[in-house]
Scaffold this motif. Sequence first.
Motif, PDB file in Angstrom:
ATOM      1  N   ALA A 738      31.076  29.853  45.327  1.00  0.00           N
ATOM      2  CA  ALA A 738      31.694  30.464  46.505  1.00  0.00           C
ATOM      3  C   ALA A 738      33.091  30.973  46.176  1.00  0.00           C
ATOM      4  N   SER A 739      33.875  30.146  45.478  1.00  0.00           N
ATOM      5  CA  SER A 739      35.238  30.564  45.126  1.00  0.00           C
ATOM      6  C   SER A 739      35.224  31.744  44.169  1.00  0.00           C
ATOM      7  N   VAL A 740      34.347  31.704  43.174  1.00  0.00           N
ATOM      8  CA  VAL A 740      34.293  32.797  42.201  1.00  0.00           C
ATOM      9  C   VAL A 740      33.907  34.106  42.885  1.00  0.00           C
ATOM     10  N   THR A 741      32.953  34.044  43.821  1.00  0.00           N
ATOM     11  CA  THR A 741      32.523  35.257  44.520  1.00  0.00           C
ATOM     12  C   THR A 741      33.661  35.868  45.317  1.00  0.00           C
ATOM     13  N   VAL A 742      34.407  35.014  46.035  1.00  0.00           N
ATOM     14  CA  VAL A 742      35.560  35.508  46.800  1.00  0.00           C
ATOM     15  C   VAL A 742      36.580  36.148  45.866  1.00  0.00           C
ATOM     16  N   LEU A 743      36.869  35.481  44.770  1.00  0.00           N
ATOM     17  CA  LEU A 743      37.877  35.985  43.847  1.00  0.00           C
ATOM     18  C   LEU A 743      37.478  37.319  43.243  1.00  0.00           C
ATOM     19  N   LEU A 744      36.226  37.435  42.859  1.00  0.00           N
ATOM     20  CA  LEU A 744      35.768  38.683  42.261  1.00  0.00           C
ATOM     21  C   LEU A 744      35.899  39.846  43.250  1.00  0.00           C
ATOM     22  N   HIS A 763      34.008  43.811  38.335  1.00  0.00           N
ATOM     23  CA  HIS A 763      34.254  42.670  39.227  1.00  0.00           C
ATOM     24  C   HIS A 763      33.402  42.775  40.495  1.00  0.00           C
ATOM     25  N   ILE A 764      33.237  43.980  41.000  1.00  0.00           N
ATOM     26  CA  ILE A 764      32.429  44.174  42.215  1.00  0.00           C
ATOM     27  C   ILE A 764      30.969  43.815  41.945  1.00  0.00           C
ATOM     28  N   ASP A 765      30.417  44.334  40.858  1.00  0.00           N
ATOM     29  CA  ASP A 765      29.018  44.048  40.533  1.00  0.00           C
ATOM     30  C   ASP A 765      28.796  42.549  40.339  1.00  0.00           C
ATOM     31  N   ALA A 766      29.737  41.884  39.670  1.00  0.00           N
ATOM     32  CA  ALA A 766      29.606  40.441  39.458  1.00  0.00           C
ATOM     33  C   ALA A 766      29.667  39.684  40.778  1.00  0.00           C
ATOM     34  N   SER A 767      30.504  40.132  41.702  1.00  0.00           N
ATOM     35  CA  SER A 767      30.601  39.438  42.999  1.00  0.00           C
ATOM     36  C   SER A 767      29.318  39.588  43.801  1.00  0.00           C
ATOM     37  N   ILE A 768      28.710  40.775  43.757  1.00  0.00           N
ATOM     38  CA  ILE A 768      27.461  40.992  44.494  1.00  0.00           C
ATOM     39  C   ILE A 768      26.357  40.108  43.922  1.00  0.00           C
ATOM     40  N   ARG A 784      29.140  44.780  48.675  1.00  0.00           N
ATOM     41  CA  ARG A 784      28.558  46.116  48.832  1.00  0.00           C
ATOM     42  C   ARG A 784      29.570  47.092  49.453  1.00  0.00           C
ATOM     43  N   ALA A 785      30.431  46.574  50.340  1.00  0.00           N
ATOM     44  CA  ALA A 785      31.488  47.424  50.904  1.00  0.00           C
ATOM     45  C   ALA A 785      32.470  47.840  49.808  1.00  0.00           C
ATOM     46  N   ARG A 786      32.795  46.909  48.910  1.00  0.00           N
ATOM     47  CA  ARG A 786      33.666  47.259  47.782  1.00  0.00           C
ATOM     48  C   ARG A 786      33.015  48.353  46.922  1.00  0.00           C
ATOM     49  N   LYS A 787      31.711  48.244  46.735  1.00  0.00           N
ATOM     50  CA  LYS A 787      30.986  49.242  45.941  1.00  0.00           C
ATOM     51  C   LYS A 787      31.095  50.621  46.604  1.00  0.00           C
ATOM     52  N   ALA A 788      31.003  50.646  47.917  1.00  0.00           N
ATOM     53  CA  ALA A 788      31.131  51.903  48.640  1.00  0.00           C
ATOM     54  C   ALA A 788      32.557  52.451  48.533  1.00  0.00           C
ATOM     55  N   GLN A 789      33.542  51.557  48.624  1.00  0.00           N
ATOM     56  CA  GLN A 789      34.936  51.950  48.415  1.00  0.00           C
ATOM     57  C   GLN A 789      35.107  52.678  47.087  1.00  0.00           C
ATOM     58  N   LEU A 790      34.514  52.076  46.060  1.00  0.00           N
ATOM     59  CA  LEU A 790      34.618  52.638  44.714  1.00  0.00           C
ATOM     60  C   LEU A 790      33.967  54.021  44.653  1.00  0.00           C
ATOM     61  N   ALA A 791      32.829  54.168  45.318  1.00  0.00           N
ATOM     62  CA  ALA A 791      32.148  55.469  45.327  1.00  0.00           C
ATOM     63  C   ALA A 791      33.035  56.542  45.961  1.00  0.00           C
TER      64      ALA A 791
END
Length: 953
Positions: A738-744, A763-768, A784-791
């Motif tokens: 849980a902590s690693v996912t939040v951090l990523l 980092h985004i792909d690893a968190s997903i 997934r929202a971060r992935k969209a941000q990146l796009a």
Amino acid sequence: MPPPAQNHETISFGPFELIVNERQVTRNTVHVELGARAYEILVTLLSRPNEIIDKSELIATVWPGIAVEEGSLRFHVAALRKALGDGRDGARYISTAPGRGYSFVAPISRRSLPARRQSQPLADSSAGFQHYNLPSRMGVMIDREDDLERLSNQLHTRRFVTIVGSGGVGKTTVAVAMAHQLRAAFNGAVLFVDLSMLSDPGLVATGVASTLGLSVQSQDVTSSLIAYLRDKYLLLVLDTCEHLIAAVATLAAAIFESAPQVHILATSRETLQVDGEYVYRLDPLAYPRDDGELSADLVRTFPATQLFVERAMASGATLAFDDSDAAAVARICQKLDGVALAIELAARRVDVYGLHQTEALLDQRLAQLWTGPRTAPARQRTLQATLDWSYGLLSETERMVLLRLAIFVGNFPLDAALAVVAGDGLDQADVFAAIDSLVAKSMVATRSLGTAMRYRLLDTTRAYARDMEADAQETTALAVRHARYYREWLVQAGSEWSNLMSGAERAPYFAAVSNVRAALEWCFGPNGDLRTGVELATAAAPVFLAMSLLPECHHWSERALAAGESMSKSEEMHLRAGLGIASMHLYGENEHARAALNGSLTIAQEERDTSNEAGLLGMLHMFHFRGGDFSAALSFARRCRTLADDVDDPAALALARSILGRSLLMMGDLNGARIELEELFKTWSPTQQSSTIYLVHDRHYRAGIALARTLWLQGYPAQAVQRVQEFVDGARQMDHPASVTVLLAWSASIFLWTGDLDNAERHIDASIAMAETNSLGPLAAVGRARKAQLAIRRGDAVDGVASLRASLTAIHAVRYELITTEFDISLAQGLAATGRTDRASAYLDDTIRRVGSNGDTCYMPELLRVKAGFLQSEAQPRVADAQACLEQSLALSRDQGARGWELRAAHDLAQLLAGSGQRKAAREILRPAFDRFTEGFETADLVAAERLLADLS
């Protein structure tokens, strides 16, 4: 063509001599160490010098009956060349024909040795041992090449080796293959004795003698047999020794001592325990672990799955072996513990039932009755027969202990076995002795896990034992002892967990959790013990939480609260806390979680339990923080900070500083945030312990990312990136999903801000991936929202906007509003990039109003800057309004000390002024903002600012 090498020959080449009958190579009379495979390759090449021997022929000769990759041949040829010094000082022995094979190219000479003196048998008419009685090889073996290599070396150097392993693991198969491989080395003198056909220990020596074809005419069969074998050079294979262990041990020891040229290879489920014996433990075949999605390519690399597929297809089954099939095959091999016999029996059913139905039938334990080849020994025609054979060799005490050990799931320590199994007629000394014997008989497996030895029953053995009829009263008492042992273990684990720094240290704890699950299932089952179940669930809740086992924490806490069993205030407090925290992580901010957390806090306050009160204030801060109510979250943080001064627990102060620093950051108080966060990291370490697990549940890696974000905002981008990497690496080492996912997910913002889009993507792909693997729904939506941000940042605004809208819908549904302002800014920018500037401006205005209400004012300078860009993009640009927004952004960012936002606002304002001819004013705006930076000049904003300053100059 020269004849093949004969056992009585010596072959010389260069400074080397090969003495065939002794399997020995010397260089100037000094022994040269060669592996068994390298030796066989050398003998094969020497049999046809100056001729290219094809690679496939070499493999078939050196690895008969074994599936071997070409890379293994290359490896052993390279080892042979190295041992011979091929290529050094002009020496050349082995030549490679690319794509074809190898050839021995050095001159050789041969000479014969005197034949060994043959002694006359007792009453045997033959003058020598010219025949062998080996069974045929038992099909193509998978992944036993290394075993055969080591066994060959041990037989050569030690003469007496016992292959030990559990029933069905493949001991006989390996022994037969080993004997076939060594047949030439022993000039055909290989004797295979199948002891499973004997039941009388007194007939062991007679059985060996009769297999030799000897006419025994003496009462003392052993002495006569040894007299015959005394000067023989042969390999004696004693197969299936366990049911005659004492008699076989005595005979083998006598042969080993008195017949110095006899080599003994035995197979047994327990060691013979005599002088001279070398024990070779044969492990089950390796299989893929169930750790998320498994691809077909990955599954193909494991020997257990290779065996399953080979046997299934040989039986007529058709396997597509795509990712779906691969996952099912992996699960079957895992359920069968990599035991070769069990895998073969299951594979033979695929043609009849299909792959997935075969897996389902395994769960129903029907596989024990499935039959194998008619040519197999009777004890191996079904798995049931193999298990019956093993069970029949046990004493009554050993049987009782084995049946009771079946209550354990997976690995368990010795102290657990002694505490749970003893009782009802068995004392601890009985249990200890029985386990020792069961390990020796390969009925109980051992392995080192962490620093301690662990024990387990193979799943097939456990299923067999669980099917045995047992006294209901005794079974209930055993289950209660099992549940109570693991309740006490949970109490201890809760205090130790925070001090475990690596996955290796934590592995035994996760293994024990399987037994906690089983105990909880029984306690809350139809014939369980609810009182013990409530106690167990209470102890489990904080440990499940610490281990990031959130679905289980939620399930068992809810189950215990709904059980209707009376409970203490302390039990209720822990169960409500576990339910509330797990619900928040799994389903977002919701009333169910709020009620549970508030109820738990009320109990802590009533009981004057200040340590747990501080921890629960931290959890309620997280609840409101995640929900986007930053003002309410700040009030809980301040309450926790005040209370921490009165609690004699450094972990309480660390938690208070962590949550207060994060709240101050969101409110735009960057200096206050940095003071709290840096003070936290001056005294805190990942090993910090507390008697209250809620205080160390959060390892403060979130605070570490908050500190990194603070540093970026304050104008230290290089330090921010360094902090991100430190804290992500630290969280990964702690193995807290849980902590690693939040951090990523959060650390991606640093890389997006600095313009390092490739690192952001990683980092985004690893968190997903981690969020989906651990059922962390809200965090998966954030990824997934971060992935969209990146796009959107990369120019794919159409798809980015659609994806970001869908992700925000999922985030709002679970009320995870902690990070939505960043996404709202990106969505507005994406709308503007697709030409919908009016909608983008309206959306941004709504966001600005919401930020003013919720309190995450740290984003306000950036919101005003982006709004200024939209005002300039309108059909009739509103330049004055845009300039006013930028000046307001600039002033607010300076008030916050947010140099990161200040530089962006100064850059945009300088561009606007330069566009209207005010170049000097533009320089005077941008230069001071740029000059405040001392690092990070390779980041996107500083590069853009430096370029604009150059243009303005």
